[in-house]
Design a protein around this motif. Structure first.
Motif, PDB file in Angstrom:
ATOM      1  N   LYS A 165       5.243  16.015  -6.896  1.00  0.00           N
ATOM      2  CA  LYS A 165       4.731  15.777  -5.540  1.00  0.00           C
ATOM      3  C   LYS A 165       5.893  15.485  -4.603  1.00  0.00           C
ATOM      4  CE  LYS A 165       0.168  15.885  -5.440  1.00  0.00           C
ATOM      5  NZ  LYS A 165      -0.546  14.871  -6.186  1.00  0.00           N
ATOM      6  N   THR A 167       7.118  13.859  -1.061  1.00  0.00           N
ATOM      7  CA  THR A 167       6.694  12.943  -0.011  1.00  0.00           C
ATOM      8  C   THR A 167       7.602  13.095   1.200  1.00  0.00           C
ATOM      9  OG1 THR A 167       8.151  11.191  -0.785  1.00  0.00           O
ATOM     10  CG2 THR A 167       5.968  11.253  -1.736  1.00  0.00           C
ATOM     11  N   PHE A 169       8.656  11.465   5.108  1.00  0.00           N
ATOM     12  CA  PHE A 169       8.607  10.174   5.789  1.00  0.00           C
ATOM     13  C   PHE A 169       9.456  10.236   7.047  1.00  0.00           C
ATOM     14  CE2 PHE A 169      10.143   5.710   6.252  1.00  0.00           C
ATOM     15  CZ  PHE A 169       8.900   5.117   6.450  1.00  0.00           C
ATOM     16  N   VAL A 172      12.192   4.665  10.076  1.00  0.00           N
ATOM     17  CA  VAL A 172      12.150   3.700  11.169  1.00  0.00           C
ATOM     18  C   VAL A 172      13.589   3.283  11.463  1.00  0.00           C
ATOM     19  CG1 VAL A 172      11.302   1.427  11.867  1.00  0.00           C
ATOM     20  CG2 VAL A 172       9.901   2.891  10.387  1.00  0.00           C
ATOM     21  N   ILE A 177      16.174   2.205   3.723  1.00  0.00           N
ATOM     22  CA  ILE A 177      15.221   2.719   2.745  1.00  0.00           C
ATOM     23  C   ILE A 177      15.959   2.911   1.422  1.00  0.00           C
ATOM     24  CG2 ILE A 177      13.663   4.604   2.147  1.00  0.00           C
ATOM     25  CD1 ILE A 177      13.413   5.133   5.148  1.00  0.00           C
ATOM     26  N   PRO A 178      15.517   2.195   0.367  1.00  0.00           N
ATOM     27  CA  PRO A 178      16.175   2.366  -0.927  1.00  0.00           C
ATOM     28  C   PRO A 178      15.875   3.760  -1.483  1.00  0.00           C
ATOM     29  CG  PRO A 178      14.432   0.685  -1.029  1.00  0.00           C
ATOM     30  CD  PRO A 178      14.394   1.268   0.342  1.00  0.00           C
TER      31      PRO A 178
ATOM     32  N   PRO B  48       0.471   8.023 -14.980  1.00  0.00           N
ATOM     33  CA  PRO B  48       1.663   8.306 -14.165  1.00  0.00           C
ATOM     34  C   PRO B  48       1.782   7.362 -12.973  1.00  0.00           C
ATOM     35  CG  PRO B  48       0.030  10.055 -13.941  1.00  0.00           C
ATOM     36  CD  PRO B  48      -0.430   9.171 -15.047  1.00  0.00           C
ATOM     37  N   VAL B  52       5.106   5.418 -10.644  1.00  0.00           N
ATOM     38  CA  VAL B  52       5.259   5.446  -9.191  1.00  0.00           C
ATOM     39  C   VAL B  52       5.080   4.051  -8.612  1.00  0.00           C
ATOM     40  CG1 VAL B  52       4.387   6.424  -7.056  1.00  0.00           C
ATOM     41  CG2 VAL B  52       4.539   7.846  -9.100  1.00  0.00           C
ATOM     42  N   GLU B  55       8.192   2.219  -9.074  1.00  0.00           N
ATOM     43  CA  GLU B  55       9.189   2.639  -8.077  1.00  0.00           C
ATOM     44  C   GLU B  55       8.960   1.927  -6.751  1.00  0.00           C
ATOM     45  OE1 GLU B  55       8.771   7.161  -8.704  1.00  0.00           O
ATOM     46  OE2 GLU B  55      10.546   6.913  -7.450  1.00  0.00           O
ATOM     47  N   MET B  59      11.310  -0.689  -4.666  1.00  0.00           N
ATOM     48  CA  MET B  59      11.723  -0.504  -3.279  1.00  0.00           C
ATOM     49  C   MET B  59      11.403  -1.740  -2.441  1.00  0.00           C
ATOM     50  SD  MET B  59      10.484   3.421  -2.560  1.00  0.00           S
ATOM     51  CE  MET B  59      11.337   3.759  -1.029  1.00  0.00           C
ATOM     52  N   GLU B 156       5.521  -0.642   5.644  1.00  0.00           N
ATOM     53  CA  GLU B 156       5.391   0.343   6.713  1.00  0.00           C
ATOM     54  C   GLU B 156       6.720   0.950   7.139  1.00  0.00           C
ATOM     55  OE1 GLU B 156       3.647  -0.613  10.486  1.00  0.00           O
ATOM     56  OE2 GLU B 156       4.734  -2.499  10.583  1.00  0.00           O
ATOM     57  N   GLN B 157       7.829   0.445   6.630  1.00  0.00           N
ATOM     58  CA  GLN B 157       9.117   1.053   6.970  1.00  0.00           C
ATOM     59  C   GLN B 157       9.701   1.860   5.815  1.00  0.00           C
ATOM     60  OE1 GLN B 157      11.382  -2.331   8.345  1.00  0.00           O
ATOM     61  NE2 GLN B 157      10.609  -2.066  10.422  1.00  0.00           N
ATOM     62  N   MET B 158       8.876   2.128   4.813  1.00  0.00           N
ATOM     63  CA  MET B 158       9.368   2.913   3.674  1.00  0.00           C
ATOM     64  C   MET B 158       8.346   3.981   3.306  1.00  0.00           C
ATOM     65  SD  MET B 158      10.875   0.104   1.103  1.00  0.00           S
ATOM     66  CE  MET B 158      11.779  -1.307   1.721  1.00  0.00           C
ATOM     67  N   PRO B 159       8.812   5.050   2.656  1.00  0.00           N
ATOM     68  CA  PRO B 159       7.863   6.063   2.211  1.00  0.00           C
ATOM     69  C   PRO B 159       6.818   5.428   1.300  1.00  0.00           C
ATOM     70  CG  PRO B 159      10.138   6.791   1.859  1.00  0.00           C
ATOM     71  CD  PRO B 159      10.194   5.351   2.266  1.00  0.00           C
ATOM     72  N   ASP B 160       5.553   5.806   1.500  1.00  0.00           N
ATOM     73  CA  ASP B 160       4.480   5.269   0.662  1.00  0.00           C
ATOM     74  C   ASP B 160       4.241   6.233  -0.496  1.00  0.00           C
ATOM     75  OD1 ASP B 160       2.162   4.374  -0.519  1.00  0.00           O
ATOM     76  OD2 ASP B 160       1.271   3.732   1.383  1.00  0.00           O
ATOM     77  N   LEU B 161       4.952   5.997  -1.591  1.00  0.00           N
ATOM     78  CA  LEU B 161       4.897   6.930  -2.716  1.00  0.00           C
ATOM     79  C   LEU B 161       3.514   6.960  -3.354  1.00  0.00           C
ATOM     80  CD1 LEU B 161       8.311   6.027  -4.389  1.00  0.00           C
ATOM     81  CD2 LEU B 161       7.843   7.773  -2.681  1.00  0.00           C
ATOM     82  N   GLU B 164       1.376   9.199  -1.200  1.00  0.00           N
ATOM     83  CA  GLU B 164       1.773  10.610  -1.200  1.00  0.00           C
ATOM     84  C   GLU B 164       1.532  11.258  -2.552  1.00  0.00           C
ATOM     85  OE1 GLU B 164       3.094  12.313   1.343  1.00  0.00           O
ATOM     86  OE2 GLU B 164       3.327  10.695   2.808  1.00  0.00           O
ATOM     87  N   GLU B 165       1.702  10.479  -3.608  1.00  0.00           N
ATOM     88  CA  GLU B 165       1.614  11.068  -4.931  1.00  0.00           C
ATOM     89  C   GLU B 165       0.169  11.250  -5.387  1.00  0.00           C
ATOM     90  OE1 GLU B 165       3.849  11.791  -7.506  1.00  0.00           O
ATOM     91  OE2 GLU B 165       5.762  11.269  -6.612  1.00  0.00           O
ATOM     92  N   PHE B 166      -0.679  10.305  -5.030  1.00  0.00           N
ATOM     93  CA  PHE B 166      -2.004  10.313  -5.651  1.00  0.00           C
ATOM     94  C   PHE B 166      -3.155  10.538  -4.696  1.00  0.00           C
ATOM     95  CE2 PHE B 166       0.809   7.721  -8.277  1.00  0.00           C
ATOM     96  CZ  PHE B 166       0.822   8.529  -9.395  1.00  0.00           C
TER      97      PHE B 166
END
Lengths: 247, 459
Positions: A165, A167, A169, A172, A177-178, B48, B52, B55, B59, B156-161, B164-166
């Motif tokens: 998948k 993603t 983004f 901000v 971002i790690p 799985p 995630v 992860e 983060m 809210e300041q990071m990709p929401d894995l 997005e994944e599920f």
């Protein structure tokens, strides 16, 4: 190590200087110039002089499509405004500038970090990484854990995990971002010299390597002067106007 | 079981075997705090989502600070042994108190306010927890609630894995907010709903929506309201039912706008405005349930909802000193707070007055005519607030008895998570020169924004 990535400076000396100053104030260890130092803006020679100075001091510079077009002869495959700017830019360059551009690599990989101006699957074709599928294409073509590219003029981050998948983004400003080891990442730096995401301030990307994280930053700069120089040089007015709105 | 030594940590006994991860007690240096190591289950056939969510936790956790989260100590990547080492909270989880349910209302409110404080703190750090449940709530020995397990959380300041994944929602079904069941992950009010379910459980010893095994069952709560707590336990006071049912509203807009406001009500039961929620003794009729079922009330996803939600609903506190007999200043304060609360329907105003107590107070409680000074001040506060035209649900009144006015206001602001303090500056006077300025001290030491209002006279 802290790496500042400057992409798409496009002959905008005011924006370039502002970003360099801020990065230095943030104790940057290394500078990467991600291509398109020239084109659009009114200061290609001064920007190249500054870039060559940075490279002498240890910076890494890559080739962009506008840089390439600026040292080629004959018509460029660009839209009217870009082509007009390239034609003008060619007249501003010295042999030393041309030699510097001619020596720039398309891609550099260092310890899992891959730097490239556009899509890494075929760097010389200058394809844009504008969406998730383009990002996947670029990421799957290389084994790099983290790819950093520019060319698009809008900041973005893509992640690709084991499940396949992808993603996407919108980063901000100022929020690190790690970039975890569990997936591969593609970071699109914004543009220093011609942002197109609606924010006129200059954009650059800061990468910290331990632990690996990416922070997108914005720097206000003297847009009015950069725009006035474009107009004074007789370049298309649209190139000056867009700097005020970041489009 | 991981190897005994990982990156300098010595692994001792297993503390917990969870569905997605294992917890081990670990040690390193003598001066380290008590620590645990969390290791995801990554074997064949494992979910799985375990990978995630781990992860995500890697983060988010290093970014969190403060007493309401376990202190992050170290983590290892996915090349070798994935793990997170964090502070091990010494106190017990809320789930250990489950056998004491139903608890007295005061105890439910005390625990609930502590948990709401923790959630408010997380929300200010841009995180929605999304798995608020008794097992994920611990208490420090000093009383603060600590939220653990950020595997399902949204930053809210990071990709929401996870999202997005599920795409399909993760959470714990008895506590999950209805919008979470619809896939919305960035509304801090989802945590308020879950806390409402927890409060319901500890007040009644029952779960408000049972324990659905599937997501389909969770969606029932979009139209089916829970049995009112007071029907299950008549001893529950109306104010607590009001608070719990407000948390459990289907539409996030009808819940408390912020966890700070929920904590506020739990700390001031006498100030909770009772609506029909408090009086409700039976579930809604089948007809209205059917109507809702045919037209379920959803919530639309919004970008950057976490920060925006917090900003839209501040707690403003205004301190008024009636002893100055300065109608001009009182009016200016009123005008100031009216402006601040305009266009923010979720905001609320706490009106404060400090009743100075002295060590020699023989007659302090009553005036010459025997009236309670405390009651008299409350009457004056209400009188002051009336021209603001604010709805009573947004107003509270507090007479603080203290020896030091500035300390009283500061303590109040800290204890009630006030976002903005408003107070008047006294005109230059002998007492101000001798005693120092209350507004100056408050402005210097307040944990929040402070606006000092001055009346410009003459000139």
């Amino acid at each position: 190590m802290r790496i500042a990535v400057f992409s798409d400076v496009h002959g905008n000396l005011e924006a370039f200087r502002a970003c360099l100053d801020q990065a230095r104030a943030r104790a940057v260890d290394r500078i990467v110039l991600l291509g398109d130092l020239v084109g659009y803006g009114a200061d290609p020679a001064a920007v190249l002089d500054l870039a060559m100075e940075e490279v002498r001091r240890g910076a890494v510079a890559l080739l962009g499509n506008h840089d390439e077009a600026a040292i080629l002869d004959g018509p460029s495959r660009m839209n009217d405004m870009a082509a007009a700017a390239i034609a003008w830019t060619r007249e501003q360059l010295t042999p030393a500038h041309r030699a510097f551009i001619a020596g720039l690599p398309l891609m550099i990989e260092d310890d899992g970090l891959l730097f490239v101006h556009a899509d890494a699957s075929a760097p010389s074709r200058w394809r844009y990484v504008t969406d998730a599928e383009a990002a996947r294409h670029s990421m799957e073509a290389t084994g790099a854990h983290t790819t950093v590219c520019g060319h698009v003029h809008k900041p973005a981050l893509y992640g690709l995990g084991d499940t396949g998948k992808l993603t996407g983004f919108s980063p901000v400003v100022g929020a690190p971002i790690p970039l975890g080891r569990g997936r591969s990442w593609l970071a699109v730096a914004g543009a220093v010299g011609q942002p197109r995401d609606g924010d006129p301030s200059a954009a650059y990307l800061m990468i910290d390597t331990t632990p690996l994280q990416a922070t997108w930053l914005r720097v206000p700069y003297d847009v009015a002067t950069a725009a006035r120089k474009i107009t004074d040089a007789g370049l298309p007015a649209g190139l000056a106007e867009r700097l005020f709105v970041g489009r | 079981m991981p190897a005994r030594g990982i990156d300098g940590f010595t692994v001792a006994e297993t503390l917990h075997e969870g569905g997605m991860a294992m917890l081990y007690r670990v040690t390193r240096h003598d001066d380290d705090p008590p620590m645990l190591m969390k290791v995801p289950r990554l074997g064949e056939g494992e979910d799985p989502a375990a990978i995630v969510s781990f992860e995500m936790e890697q983060m988010i956790m290093p970014r969190l600070t403060g007493v309401h989260v376990p202190r992050f100590i170290a983590m290892g990547g996915f090349e070798a042994h994935p793990y997170i080492v964090m502070e091990r909270i010494q106190g017990s989880p809320l789930s250990a108190l489950l056998r004491e349910a139903p608890m007295p209302a005061e105890e439910v409110a005390r625990l609930g306010a502590a948990i709401a404080d923790a959630l408010d703190d997380l929300h200010h750090q841009h995180v929605v927890h999304l798995d608020v449940k008794p097992a994920n709530i611990l208490f420090r020995e000093t009383g603060e609630a600590v939220m653990v397990d950020y595997g399902l959380a949204h930053h809210e300041q990071m990709p929401d894995l996870m999202h997005e994944e599920f795409r399909l929602p993760y959470g714990t079904t008895p506590y999950m907010a209805p919008e979470q069941a619809l896939g919305i992950r960035n509304d801090p009010r989802s945590d308020i709903f879950a806390l409402g379910a927890v409060l319901y459980q500890y007040a009644t010893a029952d779960l408000p929506f049972g324990e659905p095994q599937h997501l389909r069952g969770v969606k029932h709560r979009l139209w089916r309201d829970p049995v009112p707590p007071r029907r299950r336990r008549p001893a529950i006071p109306p104010w607590l039912q009001e608070v719990i049912l407000r948390c459990l509203e289907v539409k996030p807009d009808r819940r408390y706008p912020t966890a700070a406001q929920l904590a506020f009500d739990l700390r001031h039961p006498d100030q909770v405005v009772l609506t029909e929620r408090a009086a409700k003794m039976r579930r809604d009729s089948y007809l209205s349930v059917l109507r809702r079922r045919l037209r379920p009330e959803g919530a639309e996803p919004r970008a950057f909802a976490t920060a925006r939600q917090l900003r839209s609903a501040p707690i403003v506190a205004v301190a008024i000193d009636f002893a100055l007999h300065d109608e001009g200043l009182e009016g200016a304060l009123r005008e100031q707070v009216t402006r601040m609360l305009a266009n923010r329907p979720g905001s609320r105003l706490a009106c404060l007055n400090v009743l100075k107590t002295t060590l020699l107070a023989g007659d302090a409680k009553h005036d010459e005519q025997g009236r309670s000074r405390h009651v008299q001040r409350l009457v004056e506060l209400r009188h002051w607030a009336r021209p603001t035209g604010l709805d009573e649900t947004r107003l509270t009144f507090h007479v603080l008895e203290a020896a030091d006015v500035a300390d009283a206001i500061l303590d109040y602001a800290r204890a009630n998570r006030v976002n903005h303090l408003v107070l008047g500056a006294r005109a230059a006077s002998l007492s101000r020169r001798l005693l120092g300025s209350v507004s100056g001290k408050v402005a210097a030491e307040a944990p929040c924004n402070v606006t000092v209002v001055r009346v410009n006279r003459g000139g």
